[in-house]
Scaffold this motif. Sequence first.
Motif, PDB file in Angstrom:
ATOM      1  N   PRO A 120      41.954  18.930 117.137  1.00 22.59           N
ATOM      2  CA  PRO A 120      42.289  18.430 118.474  1.00 22.59           C
ATOM      3  C   PRO A 120      41.187  18.745 119.497  1.00 22.59           C
ATOM      4  CG  PRO A 120      43.463  20.465 118.064  1.00 22.59           C
ATOM      5  CD  PRO A 120      42.664  20.180 116.815  1.00 22.59           C
ATOM      6  N   ILE A 121      40.949  17.802 120.416  1.00 29.04           N
ATOM      7  CA  ILE A 121      40.078  18.073 121.574  1.00 29.04           C
ATOM      8  C   ILE A 121      41.033  18.484 122.693  1.00 29.04           C
ATOM      9  CG2 ILE A 121      38.360  17.133 123.177  1.00 29.04           C
ATOM     10  CD1 ILE A 121      37.910  14.881 121.034  1.00 29.04           C
ATOM     11  N   GLN A 122      40.914  19.730 123.180  1.00 27.34           N
ATOM     12  CA  GLN A 122      41.953  20.242 124.093  1.00 27.34           C
ATOM     13  C   GLN A 122      41.434  20.822 125.407  1.00 27.34           C
ATOM     14  OE1 GLN A 122      43.930  22.574 120.899  1.00 27.34           O
ATOM     15  NE2 GLN A 122      45.777  21.455 121.469  1.00 27.34           N
ATOM     16  N   GLY A 123      40.116  20.799 125.604  1.00 25.93           N
ATOM     17  CA  GLY A 123      39.582  21.291 126.881  1.00 25.93           C
ATOM     18  C   GLY A 123      38.395  20.449 127.298  1.00 25.93           C
ATOM     19  N   VAL A 124      38.358  20.014 128.548  1.00 25.24           N
ATOM     20  CA  VAL A 124      37.207  19.251 129.058  1.00 25.24           C
ATOM     21  C   VAL A 124      36.979  19.629 130.523  1.00 25.24           C
ATOM     22  CG1 VAL A 124      36.263  16.966 129.603  1.00 25.24           C
ATOM     23  CG2 VAL A 124      37.594  17.280 127.503  1.00 25.24           C
ATOM     24  N   ALA A 125      35.702  19.848 130.862  1.00 27.70           N
ATOM     25  CA  ALA A 125      35.318  20.025 132.273  1.00 27.70           C
ATOM     26  C   ALA A 125      33.841  19.720 132.404  1.00 27.70           C
ATOM     27  CB  ALA A 125      35.604  21.444 132.757  1.00 27.70           C
ATOM     28  N   ASP A 134      31.404  13.122 128.837  1.00 28.07           N
ATOM     29  CA  ASP A 134      32.617  13.648 128.181  1.00 28.07           C
ATOM     30  C   ASP A 134      33.407  12.516 127.539  1.00 28.07           C
ATOM     31  OD1 ASP A 134      32.946  12.873 130.926  1.00 28.07           O
ATOM     32  OD2 ASP A 134      35.043  13.448 130.764  1.00 28.07           O
ATOM     33  N   THR A 135      33.578  11.443 128.312  1.00 33.86           N
ATOM     34  CA  THR A 135      34.387  10.304 127.861  1.00 33.86           C
ATOM     35  C   THR A 135      33.724   9.594 126.680  1.00 33.86           C
ATOM     36  OG1 THR A 135      35.166  10.057 130.116  1.00 33.86           O
ATOM     37  CG2 THR A 135      35.478   8.165 128.673  1.00 33.86           C
ATOM     38  N   TRP A 136      32.409   9.453 126.777  1.00 37.77           N
ATOM     39  CA  TRP A 136      31.652   8.834 125.672  1.00 37.77           C
ATOM     40  C   TRP A 136      31.814   9.670 124.394  1.00 37.77           C
ATOM     41  CZ3 TRP A 136      29.425   5.064 123.260  1.00 37.77           C
ATOM     42  CH2 TRP A 136      28.323   5.249 122.424  1.00 37.77           C
ATOM     43  N   LEU A 137      31.751  11.000 124.530  1.00 38.44           N
ATOM     44  CA  LEU A 137      31.872  11.858 123.343  1.00 38.44           C
ATOM     45  C   LEU A 137      33.302  11.859 122.799  1.00 38.44           C
ATOM     46  CD1 LEU A 137      29.617  14.877 124.391  1.00 38.44           C
ATOM     47  CD2 LEU A 137      29.053  12.977 122.844  1.00 38.44           C
ATOM     48  N   ILE A 138      34.297  11.844 123.684  1.00 40.46           N
ATOM     49  CA  ILE A 138      35.695  11.786 123.223  1.00 40.46           C
ATOM     50  C   ILE A 138      35.904  10.483 122.453  1.00 40.46           C
ATOM     51  CG2 ILE A 138      38.113  11.551 123.983  1.00 40.46           C
ATOM     52  CD1 ILE A 138      37.317  13.387 126.405  1.00 40.46           C
ATOM     53  N   TRP A 139      35.362   9.404 122.991  1.00 42.52           N
ATOM     54  CA  TRP A 139      35.471   8.093 122.328  1.00 42.52           C
ATOM     55  C   TRP A 139      34.842   8.155 120.934  1.00 42.52           C
ATOM     56  CZ3 TRP A 139      37.303   3.133 123.493  1.00 42.52           C
ATOM     57  CH2 TRP A 139      36.790   2.088 122.701  1.00 42.52           C
ATOM     58  N   LYS A 140      33.629   8.704 120.843  1.00 43.00           N
ATOM     59  CA  LYS A 140      32.933   8.756 119.545  1.00 43.00           C
ATOM     60  C   LYS A 140      33.652   9.717 118.600  1.00 43.00           C
ATOM     61  CE  LYS A 140      29.460   6.804 118.788  1.00 43.00           C
ATOM     62  NZ  LYS A 140      29.326   5.396 118.301  1.00 43.00           N
ATOM     63  N   ASP A 186      38.127  12.367 114.552  1.00 42.45           N
ATOM     64  CA  ASP A 186      38.256  11.623 113.301  1.00 42.45           C
ATOM     65  C   ASP A 186      37.757  12.481 112.129  1.00 42.45           C
ATOM     66  OD1 ASP A 186      38.643   8.602 112.400  1.00 42.45           O
ATOM     67  OD2 ASP A 186      36.987   9.477 111.247  1.00 42.45           O
ATOM     68  N   GLU A 187      38.521  12.457 111.048  1.00 44.29           N
ATOM     69  CA  GLU A 187      38.213  13.299 109.875  1.00 44.29           C
ATOM     70  C   GLU A 187      36.798  13.127 109.348  1.00 44.29           C
ATOM     71  OE1 GLU A 187      42.562  13.469 107.736  1.00 44.29           O
ATOM     72  OE2 GLU A 187      40.795  12.898 106.540  1.00 44.29           O
ATOM     73  N   SER A 188      36.256  11.918 109.550  1.00 42.61           N
ATOM     74  CA  SER A 188      34.949  11.628 108.967  1.00 42.61           C
ATOM     75  C   SER A 188      33.843  12.513 109.564  1.00 42.61           C
ATOM     76  CB  SER A 188      34.591  10.156 109.210  1.00 42.61           C
ATOM     77  OG  SER A 188      34.533   9.917 110.605  1.00 42.61           O
TER      78      SER A 188
END
Length: 497
Positions: free
Chosen positions: A240-245, A169-175, A231-233
């Motif tokens: 927005p990313i607003q849900g993670v589990a 999850d964290t890796w994908l949020i970062w990317k 990111d727009e690209s």
Amino acid sequence: MFNRKRKAILAIDQGTTSSRAIVFSPDGEVIALAQAEFAQIYPHPGWVEHDPEVIWATVLSTSRDAMRAAEKKGWKVETVGITNQRETTVVWDRASGAPIHNAIVWQDRRTAETCAALRAGGEEDRVRERTGLVLDPYFSASKIAWILDHVDGARARAEAGELAFGTIDTWLIWKLTGGVAHKTDATNASRTSLYNIVSGAWDADLLELFKVPAALLPDVCDCAAEFGEVDESHFGRSLPIQGVAGDQQSATVGQACFRQGEMKSTYGTGAFMLVNTGDKPVYSSNMLLTTIAYSLGGKPVYALEGSVLSAGSTIQWLRDGLGIISRASEVEALAREADPQSGVYLVPAFTGLGAPYWDPDARAAITGLTRGAGRAEIAAAALDSTVHQTCDLLDAMRADGVEVTELRVDGGMVRNDGLLQRMSDLTGVDVVRPSNTETTAWGAAFLAGLQSGLIASLEAGRDGWSVDAAFKPGADAGLRDTARAGWTDAVGRVRTR
Ligand code: ADP
């Protein structure tokens, strides 16, 4: 009305064998779906890796495909939710964004010795009290330390704050945020062995115990929260990313298990049973895990969890290892040809045994073979191994005082009706498959929907849940006892502790 697009939610479901992107309407209808499988890397027996860049590429391409298809149907994605294979560990360079090693996957057993040494040092109780977890290589902490100790200079760079750790999850949020956000949610954090599930914070003593520098760690958020802006690209506009589990917790949300005692079981690569235990952690005397089911409005809700390491992956082994089927779906018909009295058992300890045995050194076995046994008996024994492991978990939950009357199931294996009937026969409880079997992805979409306001409340999730098929116990007690005794004997033969 004309030309007005309806509002939708993108769920990214990053699983162990494939990445999926599903666009949902706010009431749970699947608008568009894209899926891409990716390579499993097996560098040594008992080791499993993924390439984080490949994971990211499949997430990006499937998300773009699903969003494009949804737009064509008149839907516009407004918010993003992420659910992911848990515990799988990535460490990357904060400056370049490049991983310093392949991801070490949850199934990987390479840190069994480290964990055994900590256990021998009497650390198990402390770890369990604070994290709810057993000391096992399954969880992220020992995997992080392994990377730091096996990549040149990594430990010093981690201590200097140059590296970042994340579960998927964290890796994908970062990317997705172009390296802006380094965040996780409470459910994923609760699977690292570093997060104190009672105080709700990274635990300094555990960081020291597992030799993980604090500078590596992401911020921990609720499951419905502001995780950052894509990111727009990536998708041509910001979102927005607003849900993670984590996947199993997301399925718990997707199955609307919001009340104490409600339980779901997911049958994918592994099998995972979670029962909601309310606002207080319940500790098991039977090697089940205590974990965070979800955290909303700063309040964690806890679950007891039983994790089975090999379920659907056993069927994959019939296909890829033995070659006795060419597609997973063929297993049902083949198993039907088996002699029901064959006495053949398959204990799928390919990567050790999970709950309630927690034996990382055990390896798989087929027992009870006679000259009359063939592919059909092995196929039936493979399916039965998932049923027996489910029985083992239910027995453990009952022994911990959890009342079980109904099992809500989901995951890739549950399209197999024969498997679900057998499960009901041997467990003695009703097995219920919901109409929406995309419960893992739906859970993440639901959380993002809550945060964005597209979904009003948890009650909306309960209202949207409905039954597709229910399987009731039919087998007589004698047959059940014989089958269970045979399984217990077979498991006893592979256990090492
Ligand atoms: P994951 O999310 O863990 O990657 P899925 O939920 O997509 O897994 O489930 C895929 C698993 O289901 C595979 O391991 C596959 O072997 C198994 N599977 C698929 N169809 C069947 C079937 N008809 N009977 C039994 N197992 C099946």
